[in-house]
Design a protein around this motif. Structure first.
Motif, PDB file in Angstrom:
ATOM      1  N   SER A 170     -12.068  -1.887   1.575  1.00  0.00           N
ATOM      2  CA  SER A 170     -11.099  -2.558   0.710  1.00  0.00           C
ATOM      3  C   SER A 170     -11.763  -2.960  -0.601  1.00  0.00           C
ATOM      4  O   SER A 170     -12.852  -3.519  -0.611  1.00  0.00           O
TER       5      SER A 170
ATOM      6  N   PRO B 150      -1.569  -0.319  -5.327  1.00  0.00           N
ATOM      7  CA  PRO B 150      -0.900   0.907  -4.876  1.00  0.00           C
ATOM      8  C   PRO B 150      -0.488   1.733  -6.093  1.00  0.00           C
ATOM      9  O   PRO B 150      -0.029   1.185  -7.093  1.00  0.00           O
TER      10      PRO B 150
ATOM     11  N   ARG C  23       0.844  -1.188   0.000  1.00  0.00           N
ATOM     12  CA  ARG C  23       0.000   0.000   0.000  1.00  0.00           C
ATOM     13  C   ARG C  23       0.875   1.232   0.000  1.00  0.00           C
ATOM     14  O   ARG C  23       2.046   1.174   0.346  1.00  0.00           O
ATOM     15  N   ILE C  24       0.301   2.337  -0.401  1.00  0.00           N
ATOM     16  CA  ILE C  24       0.973   3.626  -0.379  1.00  0.00           C
ATOM     17  C   ILE C  24       0.077   4.565   0.419  1.00  0.00           C
ATOM     18  O   ILE C  24      -1.128   4.652   0.175  1.00  0.00           O
ATOM     19  N   VAL C  25       0.656   5.243   1.389  1.00  0.00           N
ATOM     20  CA  VAL C  25      -0.100   6.160   2.236  1.00  0.00           C
ATOM     21  C   VAL C  25       0.487   7.553   2.095  1.00  0.00           C
ATOM     22  O   VAL C  25       1.685   7.739   2.293  1.00  0.00           O
ATOM     23  N   SER C  26      -0.352   8.515   1.769  1.00  0.00           N
ATOM     24  CA  SER C  26       0.088   9.918   1.725  1.00  0.00           C
ATOM     25  C   SER C  26      -0.010  10.498   3.126  1.00  0.00           C
ATOM     26  O   SER C  26      -0.984  10.253   3.837  1.00  0.00           O
ATOM     27  N   ASN C  27       0.985  11.258   3.526  1.00  0.00           N
ATOM     28  CA  ASN C  27       0.998  11.918   4.828  1.00  0.00           C
ATOM     29  C   ASN C  27       1.104  13.415   4.607  1.00  0.00           C
ATOM     30  O   ASN C  27       2.019  13.880   3.942  1.00  0.00           O
TER      31      ASN C  27
ATOM     32  N   ALA D 139      -9.742   5.740   5.263  1.00  0.00           N
ATOM     33  CA  ALA D 139      -9.731   4.755   4.189  1.00  0.00           C
ATOM     34  C   ALA D 139     -11.154   4.429   3.753  1.00  0.00           C
ATOM     35  O   ALA D 139     -12.109   4.609   4.510  1.00  0.00           O
TER      36      ALA D 139
ATOM     37  N   THR E 145      -5.738   8.315  10.050  1.00  0.00           N
ATOM     38  CA  THR E 145      -5.712   7.729   8.714  1.00  0.00           C
ATOM     39  C   THR E 145      -7.138   7.389   8.304  1.00  0.00           C
ATOM     40  O   THR E 145      -7.883   6.779   9.077  1.00  0.00           O
TER      41      THR E 145
ATOM     42  N   TYR F  22     -13.159  14.594   5.599  1.00  0.00           N
ATOM     43  CA  TYR F  22     -12.930  13.286   4.988  1.00  0.00           C
ATOM     44  C   TYR F  22     -13.975  12.254   5.411  1.00  0.00           C
ATOM     45  O   TYR F  22     -14.335  11.377   4.623  1.00  0.00           O
TER      46      TYR F  22
ATOM     47  N   CYS G 249     -12.400   6.542   9.496  1.00  0.00           N
ATOM     48  CA  CYS G 249     -11.149   6.746  10.221  1.00  0.00           C
ATOM     49  C   CYS G 249     -10.706   5.374  10.712  1.00  0.00           C
ATOM     50  O   CYS G 249     -11.351   4.773  11.567  1.00  0.00           O
TER      51      CYS G 249
END
Length: 117
Positions: free
Chosen positions: A44, A49, A5-9, A41, A39, A22, A30
């Motif tokens: 799923s 990613p 996975r890729i998570v933007s911060n 999401a 975070t 959000y 959350c």
């Protein structure tokens, strides 16, 4: 080895404002909250990613900080307008086959909200 996975911060001053946007406007969950980091999401959906690099956002627009694909652009547009959030670009049907609009989240991040087809 595989990237899972890729998570933007993003640095923000007020997580509560961002959380409201959000969760309430975009409808994300959350999934982690430590007070200093939260975070969000979607359910799923077996997605790959992805990370993009761009010199522009297409159609002469600025490069957005995030692109968020939704299944119903008209519904999302109505939710954004109902929340009193200004549209910065669009809605537009682009030559490459997406419908989209730009908004800013409470932290000032430029979001590309899009739907294919």
């Amino acid at each position: 080895m595989a990237v899972k996975r890729i998570v933007s911060n993003f640095a923000v001053d007020d997580i509560a404002k961002v959380r409201a946007f959000y969760e309430d406007v975009l409808g994300l969950d959350c999934v982690m909250d430590h007070g200093w980091i939260a975070t969000f999401a979607a359910e799923s959906q077996n997605v790959m990613p992805q990370v993009s690099f761009a010199t522009e956002g297409g159609s002469g627009t600025p490069v957005p900080d995030l692109s968020i694909e939704v299944d119903d652009l008209e519904d999302m547009l109505a939710r954004v307008k109902e929340a009193g959030i200004g549209i910065e670009y669009g809605p537009a049907v682009e030559p490459w086959g997406v419908k989209r609009f730009y908004v800013r989240d409470p932290a000032g991040r430029l979001l590309n909200i899009l739907c294919h087809g």
